[in-house]
Design a protein around this motif. Structure first.
Motif, PDB file in Angstrom:
ATOM      1  N   GLY A   1       0.829  -1.218   0.000  1.00 37.16           N
ATOM      2  CA  GLY A   1       0.000   0.000   0.000  1.00 37.16           C
ATOM      3  C   GLY A   1       0.857   1.260   0.000  1.00 37.16           C
ATOM      4  O   GLY A   1       2.027   1.218   0.378  1.00 37.16           O
ATOM      5  N   PRO A   2       0.280   2.407  -0.396  1.00 33.47           N
ATOM      6  CA  PRO A   2       1.055   3.646  -0.527  1.00 33.47           C
ATOM      7  C   PRO A   2       1.683   4.137   0.790  1.00 33.47           C
ATOM      8  O   PRO A   2       2.700   4.801   0.769  1.00 33.47           O
ATOM      9  N   ASP A   3       1.059   3.828   1.928  1.00 35.14           N
ATOM     10  CA  ASP A   3       1.612   4.309   3.206  1.00 35.14           C
ATOM     11  C   ASP A   3       2.130   3.162   4.063  1.00 35.14           C
ATOM     12  O   ASP A   3       2.221   3.276   5.287  1.00 35.14           O
ATOM     13  N   GLU A   4       2.435   2.061   3.414  1.00 33.18           N
ATOM     14  CA  GLU A   4       2.694   0.855   4.183  1.00 33.18           C
ATOM     15  C   GLU A   4       4.188   0.522   4.284  1.00 33.18           C
ATOM     16  O   GLU A   4       4.827   0.262   3.264  1.00 33.18           O
ATOM     17  N   PRO A   5       4.747   0.501   5.501  1.00 35.25           N
ATOM     18  CA  PRO A   5       6.127   0.019   5.623  1.00 35.25           C
ATOM     19  C   PRO A   5       6.135  -1.491   5.381  1.00 35.25           C
ATOM     20  O   PRO A   5       5.114  -2.156   5.580  1.00 35.25           O
ATOM     21  N   PHE A   6       7.240  -2.028   4.930  1.00 30.47           N
ATOM     22  CA  PHE A   6       7.284  -3.466   4.604  1.00 30.47           C
ATOM     23  C   PHE A   6       8.674  -4.017   4.886  1.00 30.47           C
ATOM     24  O   PHE A   6       9.644  -3.258   4.980  1.00 30.47           O
ATOM     25  N   ALA A   7       8.746  -5.337   5.012  1.00 34.58           N
ATOM     26  CA  ALA A   7      10.049  -5.978   5.233  1.00 34.58           C
ATOM     27  C   ALA A   7      10.534  -6.582   3.922  1.00 34.58           C
ATOM     28  O   ALA A   7       9.730  -6.905   3.038  1.00 34.58           O
ATOM     29  N   VAL A   8      11.841  -6.705   3.780  1.00 41.30           N
ATOM     30  CA  VAL A   8      12.436  -7.465   2.680  1.00 41.30           C
ATOM     31  C   VAL A   8      13.378  -8.487   3.317  1.00 41.30           C
ATOM     32  O   VAL A   8      14.159  -8.139   4.213  1.00 41.30           O
ATOM     33  N   MET A   9      13.261  -9.749   2.882  1.00 41.83           N
ATOM     34  CA  MET A   9      14.113 -10.803   3.447  1.00 41.83           C
ATOM     35  C   MET A   9      14.758 -11.599   2.326  1.00 41.83           C
ATOM     36  O   MET A   9      14.061 -12.076   1.420  1.00 41.83           O
ATOM     37  N   LEU A  10      16.054 -11.762   2.375  1.00 40.67           N
ATOM     38  CA  LEU A  10      16.755 -12.593   1.399  1.00 40.67           C
ATOM     39  C   LEU A  10      16.978 -13.965   2.031  1.00 40.67           C
ATOM     40  O   LEU A  10      17.755 -14.090   2.985  1.00 40.67           O
ATOM     41  N   PRO A  11      16.293 -14.991   1.515  1.00 43.61           N
ATOM     42  CA  PRO A  11      16.357 -16.293   2.186  1.00 43.61           C
ATOM     43  C   PRO A  11      17.755 -16.933   2.154  1.00 43.61           C
ATOM     44  O   PRO A  11      18.007 -17.843   2.936  1.00 43.61           O
ATOM     45  N   ASP A  12      18.647 -16.452   1.281  1.00 47.90           N
ATOM     46  CA  ASP A  12      19.975 -17.078   1.303  1.00 47.90           C
ATOM     47  C   ASP A  12      20.835 -16.553   2.453  1.00 47.90           C
ATOM     48  O   ASP A  12      21.910 -17.090   2.717  1.00 47.90           O
ATOM     49  N   ASP A  13      20.390 -15.505   3.116  1.00 44.97           N
ATOM     50  CA  ASP A  13      21.006 -15.136   4.396  1.00 44.97           C
ATOM     51  C   ASP A  13      20.216 -15.848   5.484  1.00 44.97           C
ATOM     52  O   ASP A  13      19.046 -15.513   5.723  1.00 44.97           O
ATOM     53  N   VAL A  14      20.821 -16.826   6.113  1.00 38.21           N
ATOM     54  CA  VAL A  14      20.134 -17.546   7.194  1.00 38.21           C
ATOM     55  C   VAL A  14      20.722 -17.051   8.517  1.00 38.21           C
ATOM     56  O   VAL A  14      21.940 -16.986   8.660  1.00 38.21           O
ATOM     57  N   ILE A  15      19.851 -16.677   9.441  1.00 32.93           N
ATOM     58  CA  ILE A  15      20.332 -16.109  10.697  1.00 32.93           C
ATOM     59  C   ILE A  15      19.921 -16.991  11.863  1.00 32.93           C
ATOM     60  O   ILE A  15      18.730 -17.211  12.105  1.00 32.93           O
ATOM     61  N   ALA A  16      20.941 -17.519  12.549  1.00 35.21           N
ATOM     62  CA  ALA A  16      20.681 -18.327  13.739  1.00 35.21           C
ATOM     63  C   ALA A  16      20.668 -17.374  14.926  1.00 35.21           C
ATOM     64  O   ALA A  16      21.654 -16.680  15.175  1.00 35.21           O
TER      65      ALA A  16
END
Ligand code: UTP
Length: 298
Positions: A124-139
């Motif tokens: 949406g126009p006022d919507e913050p969002f996340a971006v995740m790169l699945p090849d970075d795996v974080i334990a």
């Protein structure tokens, strides 16, 4: 008050050339660490952070990835009939509800920034969002994205996950120019994608987790191709600073594995095998043997 972050974009349209020939037919994100595909680790991390809508930017040859999220009724029935409830639970935990997952397509691999831009109509126009790169795996004990969203709710603006890397490694990352630091949160004065050796503004590198203001999507429509001739997400985030908006680098608590590289993928495989209660003892014993054998031979 920041608006709640409920959508995450997963750009998975890259060619994955570092894993050829496997990636000729197997999407990189389906490759497994022990028994779970890389993408499942990212989904689990996102869910723990309160993400409700999962937007995948895919490309030709990623069909196996879409199939992975479908229900497997025949398999479920067979496990049910055999009373294999443990396996059934594992299987069911990967099911996605209808409508909570969306796919859009990047028709040509024009860079990470371009892949994120391909999802613009789903945010949406006022919507913050996340971006995740699945090849970075974080334990980590607490989901990295959950840590970031918690911090973002205090700061607003845009936030990138950051970690210290060796000075000679900065040339492979987006690197932060830091104005000031408070706890884990760095106020960022600028960002450079893949700086030439010796020119990096710091050794704080950006890795594949972002919480972004909707204006970053607008910037992606106007920026020019950057490093490597690709539309760079880093440049669109740096534009925020130029336009007088805030960008923060969040030093997360956890260990990141670069599963887009062979060395990182192997390291993650060893680490996840050693933290798996079923495998730990046998695998540690095996590794001991390998190391002692190697030392004896040297
Ligand atoms: P990488 O830089 O790891 O590129 O992309 P890649 O194509 O996946 O792999 P190599 O370098 O050829 O081995 C980082 C992330 O950005 C996505 C990738 O799918 C990965 O999640 N990406 C990259 C896209 O979705 N589209 C692109 O055009 C480029």
């Amino acid at each position: 008050m920041t608006r709640k972050v409920t959508k995450a974009i997963f750009p998975v349209a890259g060619l994955g050339t570092r894993f050829l020939p496997a990636t000729k037919s197997v999407p990189k994100e389906i490759m497994t660490l022990v028994d779970k595909p890389l993408v499942q680790y990212a989904i689990d991390e996102a869910r723990e952070a309160g993400i409700k809508e999962f937007i995948f930017v895919t490309s030709r040859g990623k069909g196996a990835l879409e199939d992975y999220f479908d229900k497997a009724p025949q398999l479920e029935r067979s496990l049910e009939e055999k009373g294999k409830t443990d396996l059934l639970d594992i299987l069911k935990a990967t099911n996605m509800e209808s409508g909570e997952i969306a796919y859009t397509r990047q028709h040509e691999a024009l860079g990470l920034g371009h892949a994120v831009w391909c999802a613009r109509r789903l945010i949406g126009p006022d919507e913050p969002f996340a971006v995740m790169l699945p090849d970075d795996v974080i334990a980590s004990e607490k989901s990295c994205l959950a840590q970031m969203i918690e911090a973002y709710e205090e700061t607003g603006g845009s936030m990138v996950a950051a970690m210290e890397v060796a000075p000679e490694a900065t040339k492979s990352y987006g690197v932060l120019d830091v104005k000031s630091t408070k706890g884990r949160v760095n106020d960022v004065a600028g960002m450079v994608e893949k700086p030439a050796l010796g020119t990096a503004p710091s050794n704080l590198a950006v890795i594949g987790r972002y919480v972004l203001a909707p204006t970053v999507l607008e910037n992606l429509s106007t920026i020019k191709p950057g490093a490597g001739g690709e539309l760079q997400l880093t440049d669109a985030i740096a534009q925020e600073i130029t336009d007088g908006r805030k960008v923060y680098g969040f030093e997360f608590d956890g260990r990141r594995y670069d599963c887009g590289s062979k060395a990182g993928y192997l390291q993650a495989t060893v680490a996840f095998a050693l933290s798996n209660p079923e495998l730990r003892d046998e695998f540690a014993h095996y590794l001991d043997g390998v190391i002692n054998h190697k030392m004896a031979a040297e």
